[in-house]
Design a protein around this motif. Structure first.
Motif, short mmCIF file in Angstrom:
data_model
loop_
_atom_site.label_atom_id
_atom_site.label_comp_id
_atom_site.label_asym_id
_atom_site.label_seq_id
_atom_site.Cartn_x
_atom_site.Cartn_y
_atom_site.Cartn_z
N UNK A 221 58.74 38.40 51.74
CA UNK A 221 58.07 39.53 52.30
C UNK A 221 58.91 39.89 53.39
N UNK A 222 59.37 38.84 54.15
CA UNK A 222 60.10 39.53 55.60
C UNK A 222 61.64 39.03 55.35
N UNK A 223 62.11 38.91 54.34
CA UNK A 223 63.41 38.48 54.26
C UNK A 223 64.17 38.91 53.09
N UNK A 224 64.95 39.98 53.15
CA UNK A 224 65.37 41.06 52.13
C UNK A 224 66.54 40.39 51.55
N UNK A 225 67.28 39.48 52.43
CA UNK A 225 68.44 38.66 51.75
C UNK A 225 67.88 37.74 51.03
N UNK A 226 66.88 37.05 51.21
CA UNK A 226 66.58 36.00 50.27
C UNK A 226 65.90 36.30 48.94
N UNK A 227 65.56 37.59 48.90
CA UNK A 227 64.91 38.32 47.78
C UNK A 227 66.09 38.45 46.83
N UNK A 228 67.05 39.19 47.31
CA UNK A 228 68.32 39.21 46.71
C UNK A 228 68.83 38.31 45.99
N UNK A 229 68.74 37.24 46.92
CA UNK A 229 69.42 35.91 46.36
C UNK A 229 68.70 35.26 45.25
N UNK A 230 67.34 35.42 45.31
CA UNK A 230 66.38 35.16 44.32
C UNK A 230 66.62 35.93 42.99
N UNK A 231 66.94 37.34 43.00
CA UNK A 231 67.32 37.89 41.97
C UNK A 231 68.39 37.65 41.27
N UNK A 232 69.43 37.16 42.11
CA UNK A 232 70.97 36.65 41.72
C UNK A 232 70.60 35.19 40.84
N UNK A 233 69.60 34.53 41.27
CA UNK A 233 69.31 33.14 40.94
C UNK A 233 68.56 33.54 39.46
N UNK A 234 67.80 34.37 39.37
CA UNK A 234 67.16 34.68 37.92
C UNK A 234 68.18 35.03 37.01
N UNK A 235 69.31 35.89 37.48
CA UNK A 235 70.19 36.43 36.76
C UNK A 235 71.27 35.21 36.12
N UNK A 236 71.46 34.24 36.89
CA UNK A 236 72.04 33.09 36.43
C UNK A 236 71.45 32.21 35.91
N UNK A 237 70.05 32.21 35.79
CA UNK A 237 69.03 31.40 34.90
C UNK A 237 69.07 31.76 33.74
N UNK A 238 69.20 33.13 33.50
CA UNK A 238 69.37 33.79 32.07
C UNK A 238 70.68 33.64 31.51
N UNK A 239 71.80 33.66 31.98
CA UNK A 239 72.95 33.54 31.73
C UNK A 239 73.11 32.06 31.24
N UNK A 240 72.35 31.05 31.87
CA UNK A 240 72.49 29.40 31.78
C UNK A 240 71.67 29.02 30.64
N UNK A 241 70.68 29.83 30.34
CA UNK A 241 69.90 29.67 29.19
C UNK A 241 70.27 30.02 27.97
N UNK A 242 71.08 31.11 27.90
CA UNK A 242 71.92 31.28 26.67
C UNK A 242 73.03 30.38 26.38
N UNK A 243 73.71 29.97 27.52
CA UNK A 243 74.67 29.12 27.26
C UNK A 243 74.57 27.76 26.98
#
Length: 248
Positions: A221-243
């Motif tokens: 809630x109070x950490x916008x940078x951490x929220x963006x990094x969490x979104x990037x982590x989800x994106x990487x997890x989707x890629x790794x799941x396919x891989x």
């Protein structure tokens, strides 16, 4: 429109709902604001002319009327003018300004499903809906950004007898070209552009038990940078799941 391959529900072994945000102001997405075919104007005019059904939310059931859309998008401001009956006094007049979609719609919320089809052994993504974002202005005050409406991206079946009022975004997008920076003779339509995923975006939500966006979770809630990094982590997890599905 090139229709999607038929997908049997029993063949879906894995599915994940993801919501991402496309910002027109990012360099890769600036072609969406090409003055000859700005996406914001294309979408707004389609809604205004009754070609698209403006749904209220992601469920794609309840819809807005055109009067509802006009009420949401009208810009009101107050101007102080002299009172014609008493020049020493002033009165407040309400001014209604026309909605300019190309200036007001800068982001698009995209709802999509990541699906694994066991019959074809393919892991792919399908866009479900797109929601233009805008900031209402009342009394000269700009409010928080919200959905203008939610638009269906692709109907389950491409039926030529479907009424015009039930057109989906893909059947709208095939009529408009996107600017190609590399080749003026090689322009593609907005449908091709979205289907080939040439846009830049960031993830703002993944399906979860609380149905919360990343920014609404307590730890972000109070950490916008951490929220963006969490979104990037989800994106990487989707890629790794396919891989990780394949052996080499």
């Amino acid at each position: 429109v090139v229709t999607w391959p038929y997908l049997r529900e029993a063949d879906v072994t894995s599915s994940k709902r993801v919501v991402r945000m496309i910002d027109v102001r990012e360099k890769q997405n600036q072609v969406m604001a090409w003055p000859k075919n700005p996406l914001a104007v294309i979408v707004y005019e389609a809604i205004k002319n009754g070609k698209m059904v403006p749904y209220r939310d992601d469920s794609l059931y309840g819809s807005y009327t055109m009067e509802d859309i006009l009420k949401m998008t009208v810009d009101t401001s107050y101007v102080e003018n002299p009172d014609p009956n008493d020049p020493e006094q002033t009165i407040m007049d309400t001014v209604y300004n026309d909605f300019k979609p190309i200036d007001r719609i800068k982001r698009y919320r995209v709802i999509e499903d990541w699906i694994f089809d066991k019959k074809l052994s393919t892991y792919f993504v399908r866009i479900i809906a797109i929601a233009p974002q805008f900031k209402p202005i009342f009394g000269g005050v700009e409010l928080n950004e919200q959905d203008l409406c939610v638009l269906k991206y692709h109907a389950r079946e491409a039926d030529p007898m479907t009424p015009v009022s039930e057109m989906d975004l893909r059947h709208l997008f095939i009529n408009y070209e996107v600017f190609n920076r590399q080749n003026d003779a090689g322009r593609v339509t907005f449908d091709d552009w979205f289907e080939s995923r040439q846009f830049s975006s960031y993830i703002i939500k993944q399906s979860n038990e609380q149905d919360l966006y990343i920014r609404d979770r307590a730890e972000f809630k109070d950490n916008g940078v951490a929220a963006i990094l969490e979104g990037e982590k989800i994106k990487q997890d989707l890629f790794e799941k396919e891989h990780d599905m394949w052996e080499y």
